[in-house]
Enzyme design. Structure first.
Site, PDB file in Angstrom:
ATOM      1  N   CYS A  32     -30.985 -46.303  20.387  1.00 29.60           N
ATOM      2  CA  CYS A  32     -31.715 -46.869  19.270  1.00 29.60           C
ATOM      3  C   CYS A  32     -31.281 -48.046  18.867  1.00 29.60           C
ATOM      4  O   CYS A  32     -30.085 -48.390  19.206  1.00 29.60           O
ATOM      5  CB  CYS A  32     -32.151 -45.941  18.123  1.00 29.60           C
ATOM      6  SG  CYS A  32     -30.536 -45.343  17.320  1.00 29.60           S
ATOM      7  N   ASP A 427     -39.486 -90.410  25.520  1.00 30.23           N
ATOM      8  CA  ASP A 427     -38.829 -91.542  26.239  1.00 30.23           C
ATOM      9  C   ASP A 427     -39.994 -92.060  27.303  1.00 30.23           C
ATOM     10  O   ASP A 427     -40.894 -91.493  27.688  1.00 30.23           O
ATOM     11  CB  ASP A 427     -37.741 -90.952  27.208  1.00 30.23           C
ATOM     12  CG  ASP A 427     -37.111 -92.162  28.009  1.00 30.23           C
ATOM     13  OD1 ASP A 427     -36.960 -93.260  27.609  1.00 30.23           O
ATOM     14  OD2 ASP A 427     -36.974 -91.965  29.310  1.00 30.23           O
ATOM     15  N   ASP A 631     -30.458 -90.958  27.454  1.00 33.07           N
ATOM     16  CA  ASP A 631     -31.408 -89.959  26.593  1.00 33.07           C
ATOM     17  C   ASP A 631     -30.450 -88.855  25.811  1.00 33.07           C
ATOM     18  O   ASP A 631     -30.875 -88.317  24.869  1.00 33.07           O
ATOM     19  CB  ASP A 631     -32.402 -89.210  27.143  1.00 33.07           C
ATOM     20  CG  ASP A 631     -33.453 -90.403  27.726  1.00 33.07           C
ATOM     21  OD1 ASP A 631     -33.629 -91.496  26.846  1.00 33.07           O
ATOM     22  OD2 ASP A 631     -34.183 -90.287  28.682  1.00 33.07           O
TER      23      ASP A 631
END
Length: 737
Positions: A32, A427, A631
């Site tokens: 669990c 871009d 970028d």
């Protein structure tokens, strides 16, 4: 993102980024979410360790400082908590549902007559109570033995788990019934309850294990995709070797129908490559000499000779698999509350059960059986498993489905970010456009010849890696043949280049770069520049020895799917913005073609991140989609960075999501899938919290039979996992048209 090591009052000392090593441990014995929380807490108590334990995948992702601990210490800490741990390579892959099968069969076969005796009095044979004892004993003690064994092991460590609840509930029902029978008391027995609870919990565990295995299928399939052998060329002959023996620089053959052994560059041959396993794109891509190919993709037609450029853990498939595995091992912020609840859940339930028993007995005029039934119901109806499974199963299925579609989500925290995005910055080159520049016009100045202009421009640009430069150089070679050698070369980022070609000082680039050399475009050339830029071309000026030689225009075709992708981004509630280093006219021509209203043009590479910051300061939550080195700062600065996978490694490393395919529609799919995964997680958590909030008070009030409670608890866990499995049906944008 990593941080430096610090010692806090609430957490362990994490290893510094430059010191840390990473290891993944396979964990056994968890039943669990509280088990996972306990192991995680034990590992994080070690100096120099930062660990995350995933209950659904049964793995622990551990970052540790090797100067303070080693892998044996990590395994020892897990074992000291009462669980098993090993390196995944040493664990055989088997069906996790298998251990439950025979126990479930035994429990069901023996529990059916128990239920008939209890609920259909006419069917009861003489001495049916003793028959029930005989039937219930192997169900509770043999079929349910894993629960009792785990409960005892946890008790030795002073802890309680879900197994403790099951063990206490079934043993209490069986023991009470045995005492009643042996003492000849005239009260009800609960052998049917003990047997039914055991059978139902085993059924729930069996179904849960099967569903959990299905949730992790995507990562296993990725691991199995790679080629097993390679046909390496040695002394002109093909030699079949295991793919593990390939080295960078080896040349190998890929026949039609075979998988590409590893990442490489085609040296000879032409074919069509099926890249669907990486990109999700069903249409094969034509490749020839000089084109890159990725390992595990399939050669559909011609024979190829490929030179290996990446092997082993460096290949695209290995990196995608690692990123997906890392994402699945992490925890989304929404899981933190569930973790805190799971850690204290079982002790609270046991205490609630005890108080329920005492409370009913103190009420007076209440049968002991009523009090006992309510107490047992409280124990068996509680379910922390659903809390523990809510997030990891959805993550496993969602990120796995993303990998199948060419979408690699780097971490669970990314899911929260996609929900908050308001603006998406795109871009131009390689994102909205194909990124393949071609010369669209060569316009010489008065007194200059077209061939002279092209020879100087192409010769100078041949030394540059910029897409515009390569387009001009390729056009020059096609028109003029061999180009003059470059005697010196200097690049001015975002502006252009300066070079010496054939004893001429040449400058190529933006008008302000030419102006630095005292050269300006005038007259007809200015009109030509405006005309070409209005048509969507990028125009560069060319000057030599202080005189204008003319201009060269290059064009990059917009991808056919960009307009559709922009429309869909807007439909998701995002404002698209075009951010480019290109000039205003060219940028606006492209923006108009794809349907973008907001344009930021003429932005130098080093200023792109600053533009993103300005949007953020204005209150926007910004996503950036890009593919180039220039970028990378903007991708890192953004609230959410999406790198086109056809771009550079630097851009991909700086992003949060990698889009393996170059199609902008995959950015739409990434945001849609991330949001849907997050919604599934939240839905799972609402169910898990809501179930326990409603079920436990009903059990305390005596309104729930223990058998019904056991069925409800089993259903709760299975529901969460199967709800997560619905993410496997997520369809990419093009399939929804």
């Amino acid at each position: 993102m990593t941080t430096t090591a610090t010692e806090t009052a609430t957490g362990p000392r994490a290893p510094a980024p430059e010191q840390r090593q990473h290891v993944e441990l396979a964990i056994t014995g968890m039943t669990c979410a509280s088990c996972a929380a306990r192991i995680e807490k034990r590992l994080n108590k070690l100096d120099g360790v930062a660990a995350t334990v995933n209950f659904a995948s049964e793995h622990a992702a551990v970052a540790y400082d090797p100067a303070q601990v080693d892998v044996h210490d990590l395994i020892g800490a897990v074992e000291a908590a009462g669980y098993g741990a090993s390196l995944p390579e040493g664990v055989a892959v088997e069906d996790p549902a298998r251990p439950y099968r025979w126990r479930l069969l035994l429990a069901v076969v023996l529990s059916v007559p128990l239920a008939i005796f209890a609920w259909a009095p006419p069917s009861r044979p003489p001495g049916w109570e003793w028959v029930s004892l005989v039937l219930a004993t192997p169900v509770v003690l043999l079929a349910g033995w894993p629960f009792h064994r785990a409960a005892v092991a946890n008790a030795r460590h002073g802890v309680a788990t879900m197994d403790t609840l099951i063990s206490v509930g079934t043993v209490a029902a069986w023991t009470w019934s045995t005492i009643v029978l042996a003492a000849g008391m005239s009260t009800s027995v609960y052998f049917d309850t003990a047997g039914a609870i055991t059978a139902l919990i085993l059924l729930g565990r069996y179904l849960e294990a099967r569903a959990k295995r299905r949730s992790g299928e995507a990562i296993r399939r990725l691991l199995e995709l790679g080629a097993k052998d390679a046909r390496v060329l040695r002394d002109g002959a093909e030699v079949l070797v295991p793919v593990e023996e390939l080295a960078v620089g080896d040349r190998f053959v890929v026949r039609p129908g075979e998988k590409v052994a590893t990442d490489g560059i085609v040296e000879s041959g032409t074919s069509a490559i099926d890249q669907s396993m990486l990109t999700g794109e069903p249409v094969p891509v034509e490749v020839g000499s000089g084109d890159p190919v990725a390992g595990a993709t399939v050669n559909t037609s011609g024979r190829l000779v490929v030179r290996a450029t990446r092997v082993g853990a460096s290949t695209a498939l290995a990196q995608i698999t690692r990123l997906v595995a890392d994402a699945q091992a992490g925890k989304a912020p929404v899981q933190r509350l569930a973790d805190r609840v799971s850690a204290i859940f079982v002790p609270v339930v046991i205490a609630t059960s005890a108080l329920t028993l005492v409370g009913w007995l103190l009420m007076g005029n209440v049968a002991t059986t009523t009090a006992f039934t309510a107490a047992v119901a409280v124990i068996v109806i509680a379910c922390p498993c659903a809390l523990g499974l809510a997030t990891p199963t959805a993550l496993m299925v969602g990120t796995g489905r993303g990998a199948q579609l060419g979408i690699v989500i780097k971490g669970p925290e990314i899911l929260e970010q996609t929900r908050q995005i308001t603006t998406i910055v795109l871009d131009k080159t390689g994102t909205l456009t194909e990124g393949k520049m071609t010369v669209s016009a060569v316009v010489p100045a008065e007194g200059a010849g077209e061939d002279e202009l092209l020879r100087l421009a192409a010769g100078a640009e041949a030394a540059s890696e910029h897409p515009i430069a390569q387009a001009i150089a390729a056009y020059g070679r096609e028109r003029l043949g061999a180009l003059p050698e470059v005697e010196s070369f200097s690049s001015r980022a975002g502006l252009g280049i300066e070079a010496v070609v054939d004893h001429h000082a040449v400058v190529i680039g933006r008008p302000n770069l030419l102006a630095d050399w005292g050269v300006r475009l005038t007259g007809r050339l200015v009109d030509d520049v405006h005309r070409l830029e209005a048509g969507g071309s990028t125009v560069v000026g060319v000057a030599a020895d202080g005189k204008v030689k003319g201009v060269v225009a290059v064009a990059d075709r917009v991808k056919p799917t960009s307009r559709q992708a922009v429309d869909e981004l807007r439909h998701l509630g995002l404002t698209p913005v075009l951010l480019t280093g290109d000039n205003e006219q060219t940028a606006r021509a492209v923006a108009a073609e794809v349907g973008i209203d907001r344009v930021m043009a003429g932005v130098l590479p080093e200023d792109k991140a600053a533009e993103v910051a300005r949007l953020q300061e204005a209150g926007e939550v910004v996503a950036v989609v890009g593919d180039g080195v220039n970028d990378a700062p903007a991708l890192a600065r953004a609230d959410l960075g999406l790198a086109i996978g056809t771009g550079t490694d630097v851009a991909i490393e700086a992003s949060d999501i990698t889009l393996v395919t170059g199609d902008l529609r995959s950015a739409v799919d990434a945001i849609r899938l991330s949001r849907r995964t997050l919604s599934t997680i939240k839905g799972n958590l609402v169910w898990a919290f809501g179930y326990n909030a409603a079920a436990i008070p009903l059990a305390v009030a005596g309104l729930v039979n223990p058998i019904v409670g056991a069925a409800a608890m089993a259903f709760s866990s299975v529901f969460v996992v199967t709800n997560s499995l619905r993410l496997r049906s997520f369809r990419p944008m093009e399939e929804n048209r």
